[in-house]
Design a protein around this motif. Structure first.
Motif, PDB file in Angstrom:
ATOM      1  N   ARG A  49       0.841  -1.190   0.000  1.00 56.06           N
ATOM      2  CA  ARG A  49       0.000   0.000   0.000  1.00 56.06           C
ATOM      3  C   ARG A  49       0.879   1.243   0.000  1.00 56.06           C
ATOM      4  N   ARG A  50       0.575   2.144  -0.895  1.00 57.21           N
ATOM      5  CA  ARG A  50       1.352   3.375  -1.035  1.00 57.21           C
ATOM      6  C   ARG A  50       0.703   4.517  -0.261  1.00 57.21           C
ATOM      7  N   VAL A  51       1.493   5.264   0.468  1.00 59.45           N
ATOM      8  CA  VAL A  51       0.991   6.416   1.208  1.00 59.45           C
ATOM      9  C   VAL A  51       1.346   7.678   0.430  1.00 59.45           C
ATOM     10  N   LEU A  52       0.350   8.517   0.206  1.00 61.44           N
ATOM     11  CA  LEU A  52       0.563   9.763  -0.520  1.00 61.44           C
ATOM     12  C   LEU A  52       0.542  10.934   0.446  1.00 61.44           C
ATOM     13  N   PHE A  53       1.459  11.830   0.296  1.00 67.94           N
ATOM     14  CA  PHE A  53       1.516  13.004   1.150  1.00 67.94           C
ATOM     15  C   PHE A  53       1.153  14.236   0.336  1.00 67.94           C
ATOM     16  N   ARG A  54       0.221  15.016   0.883  1.00 66.51           N
ATOM     17  CA  ARG A  54      -0.214  16.236   0.222  1.00 66.51           C
ATOM     18  C   ARG A  54      -0.219  17.374   1.223  1.00 66.51           C
ATOM     19  N   SER A  55      -0.093  18.565   0.702  1.00 69.18           N
ATOM     20  CA  SER A  55      -0.235  19.764   1.507  1.00 69.18           C
ATOM     21  C   SER A  55      -1.510  20.464   1.038  1.00 69.18           C
ATOM     22  N   TYR A  56      -2.466  20.650   1.947  1.00 66.29           N
ATOM     23  CA  TYR A  56      -3.755  21.256   1.628  1.00 66.29           C
ATOM     24  C   TYR A  56      -3.807  22.651   2.237  1.00 66.29           C
ATOM     25  N   ALA A  57      -4.074  23.649   1.401  1.00 65.45           N
ATOM     26  CA  ALA A  57      -4.172  25.019   1.904  1.00 65.45           C
ATOM     27  C   ALA A  57      -4.930  25.868   0.882  1.00 65.45           C
ATOM     28  N   ASN A  58      -5.440  26.996   1.365  1.00 68.15           N
ATOM     29  CA  ASN A  58      -6.092  27.916   0.434  1.00 68.15           C
ATOM     30  C   ASN A  58      -5.052  28.862  -0.169  1.00 68.15           C
ATOM     31  N   LYS A  59      -5.486  29.618  -1.168  1.00 70.02           N
ATOM     32  CA  LYS A  59      -4.580  30.508  -1.900  1.00 70.02           C
ATOM     33  C   LYS A  59      -3.903  31.517  -0.974  1.00 70.02           C
ATOM     34  N   LYS A 101       8.406  19.043  -2.139  1.00 71.70           N
ATOM     35  CA  LYS A 101       8.361  17.837  -1.307  1.00 71.70           C
ATOM     36  C   LYS A 101       7.021  17.099  -1.373  1.00 71.70           C
ATOM     37  N   TYR A 102       5.938  17.848  -1.583  1.00 73.66           N
ATOM     38  CA  TYR A 102       4.593  17.284  -1.492  1.00 73.66           C
ATOM     39  C   TYR A 102       3.730  17.758  -2.657  1.00 73.66           C
ATOM     40  N   ASP A 103       2.689  17.012  -2.921  1.00 83.83           N
ATOM     41  CA  ASP A 103       1.677  17.487  -3.856  1.00 83.83           C
ATOM     42  C   ASP A 103       0.850  18.559  -3.163  1.00 83.83           C
ATOM     43  N   ILE A 104       0.497  19.591  -3.891  1.00 86.22           N
ATOM     44  CA  ILE A 104      -0.294  20.699  -3.338  1.00 86.22           C
ATOM     45  C   ILE A 104      -1.754  20.522  -3.711  1.00 86.22           C
ATOM     46  N   TRP A 105      -2.610  20.619  -2.701  1.00 90.54           N
ATOM     47  CA  TRP A 105      -4.057  20.573  -2.875  1.00 90.54           C
ATOM     48  C   TRP A 105      -4.565  21.977  -2.567  1.00 90.54           C
TER      49      TRP A 105
END
Length: 73
Positions: A1-11, A26-30
């Motif tokens: 199982r792969r763990v995905l790391f994202r950074s979630y923030a508003n503009k 470093k991370y995918d941006i959401w």
């Protein structure tokens, strides 16, 4: 199982409070930016464009709607 790391923030947070360049390296941006066409200039892989969407089969008027520019499955 792969763990995905994202950074979630508003503009606003990405532009004014976070080091978005470092995070994007470093991370995918959401990106949460509730608008018809985002003018955010940074890198992002997912765009959440509303929190008041609707979707058949979900009995709520508050559905987060996103566009993914990367295949996560």
């Amino acid at each position: 199982r792969r763990v995905l790391f994202r950074s979630y923030a508003n503009k606003n947070w990405l532009n004014n409070y976070l080091d978005s360049g470092y995070l994007a390296s470093k991370y995918d941006i959401w990106l949460a930016h509730y608008i018809d066409s985002t003018d955010y200039n940074g890198v992002y892989q997912i765009w959440q464009y509303t929190s008041t969407g609707s979707l058949a089969g979900i009995p709520s008027q508050f559905v987060d709607m996103n566009i993914s520019y990367k295949k996560y499955w």
